[in-house]
Design a protein around this motif. Structure first.
Motif, PDB file in Angstrom:
ATOM      1  N   ARG A 377     -12.116  19.332 -28.328  1.00 58.05           N
ATOM      2  CA  ARG A 377     -14.111  19.726 -28.175  1.00 58.05           C
ATOM      3  C   ARG A 377     -13.455  18.731 -27.095  1.00 58.05           C
ATOM      4  O   ARG A 377     -12.804  18.002 -26.205  1.00 58.05           O
ATOM      5  N   ASP A 378     -14.596  18.888 -25.814  1.00 62.83           N
ATOM      6  CA  ASP A 378     -14.908  17.875 -24.649  1.00 62.83           C
ATOM      7  C   ASP A 378     -15.798  16.430 -24.839  1.00 62.83           C
ATOM      8  O   ASP A 378     -15.918  15.627 -23.319  1.00 62.83           O
ATOM      9  N   ALA A 379     -16.598  16.413 -25.625  1.00 61.83           N
ATOM     10  CA  ALA A 379     -17.582  16.339 -26.019  1.00 61.83           C
ATOM     11  C   ALA A 379     -18.633  16.154 -28.248  1.00 61.83           C
ATOM     12  O   ALA A 379     -17.579  17.576 -28.052  1.00 61.83           O
ATOM     13  N   TRP A 380     -19.278  15.225 -28.178  1.00 63.98           N
ATOM     14  CA  TRP A 380     -19.658  14.899 -29.054  1.00 63.98           C
ATOM     15  C   TRP A 380     -20.670  14.063 -29.712  1.00 63.98           C
ATOM     16  O   TRP A 380     -20.657  13.162 -28.561  1.00 63.98           O
ATOM     17  N   LEU A 381     -21.563  14.458 -30.604  1.00 60.40           N
ATOM     18  CA  LEU A 381     -23.059  13.734 -30.740  1.00 60.40           C
ATOM     19  C   LEU A 381     -22.537  12.612 -32.212  1.00 60.40           C
ATOM     20  O   LEU A 381     -22.221  13.223 -33.037  1.00 60.40           O
ATOM     21  N   TYR A 382     -23.107  11.540 -31.487  1.00 62.68           N
ATOM     22  CA  TYR A 382     -23.093  10.488 -32.603  1.00 62.68           C
ATOM     23  C   TYR A 382     -24.726  10.328 -33.537  1.00 62.68           C
ATOM     24  O   TYR A 382     -25.535  10.367 -32.634  1.00 62.68           O
ATOM     25  N   LYS A 383     -25.334   9.972 -34.304  1.00 65.34           N
ATOM     26  CA  LYS A 383     -26.073   9.761 -34.774  1.00 65.34           C
ATOM     27  C   LYS A 383     -26.242   8.482 -35.324  1.00 65.34           C
ATOM     28  O   LYS A 383     -25.766   9.022 -36.716  1.00 65.34           O
ATOM     29  N   TYR A 384     -27.337   6.955 -35.070  1.00 68.30           N
ATOM     30  CA  TYR A 384     -27.732   6.627 -36.270  1.00 68.30           C
ATOM     31  C   TYR A 384     -29.190   5.977 -36.596  1.00 68.30           C
ATOM     32  O   TYR A 384     -29.442   6.352 -36.225  1.00 68.30           O
ATOM     33  N   TYR A 385     -29.034   7.056 -37.912  1.00 66.69           N
ATOM     34  CA  TYR A 385     -30.710   6.636 -38.921  1.00 66.69           C
ATOM     35  C   TYR A 385     -30.945   5.362 -38.992  1.00 66.69           C
ATOM     36  O   TYR A 385     -29.818   4.622 -40.284  1.00 66.69           O
ATOM     37  N   GLU A 386     -31.776   4.520 -38.774  1.00 69.65           N
ATOM     38  CA  GLU A 386     -32.757   3.200 -39.474  1.00 69.65           C
ATOM     39  C   GLU A 386     -31.994   2.921 -40.955  1.00 69.65           C
ATOM     40  O   GLU A 386     -33.314   4.238 -41.468  1.00 69.65           O
ATOM     41  N   ASP A 387     -31.501   1.864 -41.302  1.00 65.78           N
ATOM     42  CA  ASP A 387     -31.721   1.823 -42.739  1.00 65.78           C
ATOM     43  C   ASP A 387     -31.830   0.171 -42.870  1.00 65.78           C
ATOM     44  O   ASP A 387     -31.062  -0.441 -43.403  1.00 65.78           O
ATOM     45  N   TYR A 388     -33.287   0.413 -42.995  1.00 69.70           N
ATOM     46  CA  TYR A 388     -34.166  -1.223 -43.259  1.00 69.70           C
ATOM     47  C   TYR A 388     -33.404  -1.478 -44.664  1.00 69.70           C
ATOM     48  O   TYR A 388     -32.983  -0.952 -45.837  1.00 69.70           O
ATOM     49  N   PRO A 389     -32.732  -2.840 -45.187  1.00 70.80           N
ATOM     50  CA  PRO A 389     -33.043  -3.930 -43.431  1.00 70.80           C
ATOM     51  C   PRO A 389     -32.773  -4.251 -42.962  1.00 70.80           C
ATOM     52  O   PRO A 389     -32.096  -5.389 -42.226  1.00 70.80           O
ATOM     53  N   TYR A 390     -31.354  -3.022 -42.424  1.00 70.97           N
ATOM     54  CA  TYR A 390     -30.183  -4.003 -41.410  1.00 70.97           C
ATOM     55  C   TYR A 390     -31.004  -3.318 -39.555  1.00 70.97           C
ATOM     56  O   TYR A 390     -31.570  -2.965 -39.372  1.00 70.97           O
ATOM     57  N   PRO A 391     -30.988  -5.111 -39.083  1.00 70.64           N
ATOM     58  CA  PRO A 391     -31.482  -5.002 -38.056  1.00 70.64           C
ATOM     59  C   PRO A 391     -30.492  -4.230 -36.521  1.00 70.64           C
ATOM     60  O   PRO A 391     -30.068  -4.495 -35.580  1.00 70.64           O
ATOM     61  N   VAL A 392     -30.710  -3.198 -37.354  1.00 68.42           N
ATOM     62  CA  VAL A 392     -29.521  -2.084 -35.999  1.00 68.42           C
ATOM     63  C   VAL A 392     -31.257  -0.535 -35.392  1.00 68.42           C
ATOM     64  O   VAL A 392     -31.466  -0.281 -36.356  1.00 68.42           O
ATOM     65  N   PRO A 393     -30.974  -0.827 -34.329  1.00 71.82           N
ATOM     66  CA  PRO A 393     -31.956   0.902 -34.222  1.00 71.82           C
ATOM     67  C   PRO A 393     -31.258   1.536 -34.252  1.00 71.82           C
ATOM     68  O   PRO A 393     -30.289   1.724 -34.113  1.00 71.82           O
ATOM     69  N   GLU A 394     -32.202   2.776 -34.150  1.00 66.77           N
ATOM     70  CA  GLU A 394     -32.614   4.548 -34.638  1.00 66.77           C
ATOM     71  C   GLU A 394     -31.230   4.634 -33.063  1.00 66.77           C
ATOM     72  O   GLU A 394     -31.973   4.058 -32.014  1.00 66.77           O
ATOM     73  N   GLN A 395     -30.326   5.047 -32.770  1.00 67.56           N
ATOM     74  CA  GLN A 395     -29.836   5.488 -31.716  1.00 67.56           C
ATOM     75  C   GLN A 395     -29.143   6.906 -31.994  1.00 67.56           C
ATOM     76  O   GLN A 395     -28.722   7.142 -32.737  1.00 67.56           O
ATOM     77  N   LEU A 396     -28.924   7.391 -30.201  1.00 72.46           N
ATOM     78  CA  LEU A 396     -28.496   8.868 -30.866  1.00 72.46           C
ATOM     79  C   LEU A 396     -27.054   8.383 -29.503  1.00 72.46           C
ATOM     80  O   LEU A 396     -27.552   7.688 -28.262  1.00 72.46           O
TER      81      LEU A 396
END
Length: 461
Positions: A377-396
Motif C-alpha cells: 500500500r502507499d497509504a493507510w488510515l489510523y483511528k483512535y477513539y476516546e477511552d475515558y479517563p485517559y486524557p487523549v483526544p479522538e484522532q484520525l
C-alpha cells in the motif's frame, strides 16, 4: 530433501519421488503467532537497541523477513487485537477502545483454518471487554479474566474452555504451573504443539508481557540495573507525574521503568526461545509459519508523552517478524513495505492455500515473503477513539510513505509531518504556505479512506 526422497523411494519402491515431493510440498503449514503486549518496534537487539538482548526474536528475523514499517490501525490493546484476528479496521469489527465489547458475530481467521482441517488454539491474554468470547473455530481456549482480563505476572488463575480453575491448578494435564505468567503460557503452548505435531495446527500465543507493571522473572530481574539510560531530549525522569501521564501508573523515575520494561522483554524472549526449540525438536520448524508481533507501540517520553494511543510513530509502530523456511525466499531480509496488523489474517490464510474472505480488509503479504516487487500500500488510515479517563483526544490520521496528517477532534491543533525530513515528528507543517497543496490532498484522501473502510461488511447472523 533430495537424499530423503531417494531413501524413502528405496524403502517403498511403489511410491515415486515425484509423488512424495508433491505431498511434502502441499502439506499445510503450521502457524504459530506470538503476540507481545506494548512491545515497541525498536526494542529489539536486531533493531540495534543500545542494550536490550533478544536473541530468540532476532533468530526469527535472521531466518525470515522483518517488516521495518509495520503498524497498527489503532494503538490500543483491544482494537488492535481484534484487527489481528479479523483482518479488519476497528470501524468494522467494532472494538473501538478498551471498553467496547467484542461482537461474537465477528469472523476470525480461525474459522476457515478449522474448516480446512487445522487444529486451533488461543492461549493467553484476550483482553477485550465483555468477558471471554465464544470464538468459533477454536478447539482449545486457555485464557484468564483476572484483573479485568489483564492478568498478573504472578498469581493468575487460568480458564480453559470456559472452566475456571483454582490458582496454581493446571488447565492442561502434564503442564506444571510455575506461577510466572510468561512461563506458564509458554508451557501450555509447547504442550499444545506436542499434542498436535502430527496434524496442521494454528496456535495464537498472546503474552501479558510487556504490559504494566512490567515485571521480569527472577532470572532477568536486575539485569540492566547498571545500564545508563538516555531519555528522549524532550523527556525527564519525572515525566510520569506530569501532563496527565500519571494516568499510566509509572510510580518510579522513567529510567527505572524502562529498565523493568527491557528486563521483562528479556524474560519473554527466553520463553519464545523455548517455543522455537520445541518446533526444532519435533522437526516442525521448516513447515511452520512463526510470527512475532506487538499489539501496539509505546512512548517513553517522546513528545513528552508516555504509553500509546497517539498517532505518533513510537505509538503506532510495532515489531512484525515472520519466518517460514518452506515459504520465504531469501530469508534474513528487511522489508520497507507498510504492513498493518489487519494484514496478518489474510496472510496466514493465503499461505495455507485458502481463499481470503471478502470481509477482510487487510492484504496478504505473500508477495513480499516471496521477494516479488509488489507494494502492499502507499497509504493507510489510523483511528483512535476516546477511552475515558485517559486524557487523549479522538484522532484520525493518514499515514503515507512520506507524510502523516493527524486530524484531532478536539483540544489540539491538527498536525502535518514530513517523515522523510522529520522522522521524529518535531515540526508541524500544517500552517506552512508551501505545504497547503499537499495538505489539501492528504485531507481529501483521509476523508475518502475513512468512508471506504467504514462501509459495512459481513458478520455471522
Amino acid at each position: 530433501m533430495k537424499v530423503l526422497l531417494v531413501l524413502i523411494s528405496l524403502i517403498v519402491p511403489s511410491i515415486t519421488t515425484s509423488v512424495i515431493a508433491e505431498e511434502i510440498e502441499h502439506k499445510k503449514p503450521n502457524i504459530v503467532f506470538i503476540l507481545a503486549d506494548d512491545h515497541r518496534w525498536d526494542y529489539l537487539s536486531v533493531m540495534d537497541h543500545p542494550f536490550i538482548e533478544t536473541p530468540s526474536i532476532d533468530s526469527i528475523a535472521n531466518e525470515g523477513v522483518l517488516f521495518e514499517n509495520a503498524f497498527v490501525t489503532s494503538s490500543l490493546c483491544s482494537p488492535s487485537r481484534a484487527s489481528f484476528l479479523t483482518g479488519q479496521y476497528p470501524q468494522q469489527h467494532g472494538v473501538q477502545n478498551n471498553f467496547t465489547v467484542w461482537d461474537n458475530k465477528n469472523i476470525t481467521y480461525f474459522e476457515p483454518l478449522k474448516a480446512a482441517g487445522y487444529a486451533t488454539a488461543f492461549i493467553g491474554k484476550w483482553h477485550m471487554p465483555g468477558g471471554l468470547p465464544k470464538l468459533r473455530g477454536v478447539d482449545q481456549f486457555i485464557s484468564f479474566e483476572h484483573h479485568g482480563g489483564q492478568g498478573a505476572y504472578y498469581g493468575t488463575p487460568y480458564i480453559v474452555n470456559g472452566k475456571k480453575l483454582k490458582l496454581n491448578e493446571s488447565p492442561v494435564e502434564g503442564v506444571e504451573i510455575s506461577g510466572y505468567i510468561t512461563d506458564d503460557l509458554t508451557n501450555f503452548a509447547n504442550k499444545y504443539i506436542e499434542d498436535n505435531k502430527d496434524r496442521p495446527f494454528a496456535l495464537y500465543l498472546s503474552h501479558k508481557a510487556l504490559h504494566l507493571p512490567m515485571t521480569p522473572d527472577a532470572e532477568a530481574a536486575g539485569r540492566y540495573d547498571d545500564v545508563e539510560i538516555t531519555l528522549p531530549r524532550e523527556a525527564d525522569s519525572w515525566l510520569a507525574f506530569a501532563d496527565g501521564n500519571f494516568k499510566h501508573f509509572l510510580w518510579d523515575p522513567l529510567e527505572e521503568k524502562m529498565k523493568d520494561y527491557a528486563e521483562t522483554a528479556v524474560a519473554m524472549d527466553q520463553q519464545i526461545g523455548l517455543v522455537l526449540a520445541k518446533l526444532d525438536e519435533l522437526g516442525l520448524s521448516g513447515n511452520t509459519i512463526v510470527v512475532f508481533a506487538g499489539d501496539n507501540g509505546y512512548m517513553w517520553g517522546e513528545h513528552r508523552l508516555i504509553d500509546k494511543r497517539w498517532s505518533y510513530e513510537e505509538s503506532m509502530r510495532i515489531p512484525f517478524i515472520i519466518k517460514y523456511p518452506n515459504g520465504i525466499k531469501n530469508p534474513g531480509r528487511r522489508s520497507q513495505e507498510m504492513l498493518l496488523n489487519l494484514d496478518m489474517a489474510p496472510t496466514f490464510l493465503a499461505l495455507a492455500g485458502l481463499e481470503v474472505p471478502e470481509q477482510m480488509q487487510g492484504k496478504s503479504a505473500v508477495a513480499v515473503l516471496e521477494d516479488k516487487p509488489d507494494s502492499l500500500r502507499d497509504a493507510w488510515l489510523y483511528k483512535y477513539y476516546e477511552d475515558y479517563p485517559y486524557p487523549v483526544p479522538e484522532q484520525l490520521a493518514l499515514r503515507t510513505k512520506r507524510y502523516k496528517l493527524i486530524d484531532y477532534k478536539r483540544g489540539k491543533k491538527d498536525e502535518l509531518f514530513d517523515l522523510k525530513n522529520d522522522p521524529l515528528e518535531q515540526t508541524n507543517l500544517i500552517d506552512d504556505p508551501s505545504m497547503q497543496t499537499i495538505y489539501q490532498e492528504l485531507k481529501e484522501r483521509l476523508i475518502e479512506m475513512e468512508a471506504e473502510v467504514s462501509q459495512p461488511t459481513v458478520k455471522v447472523e
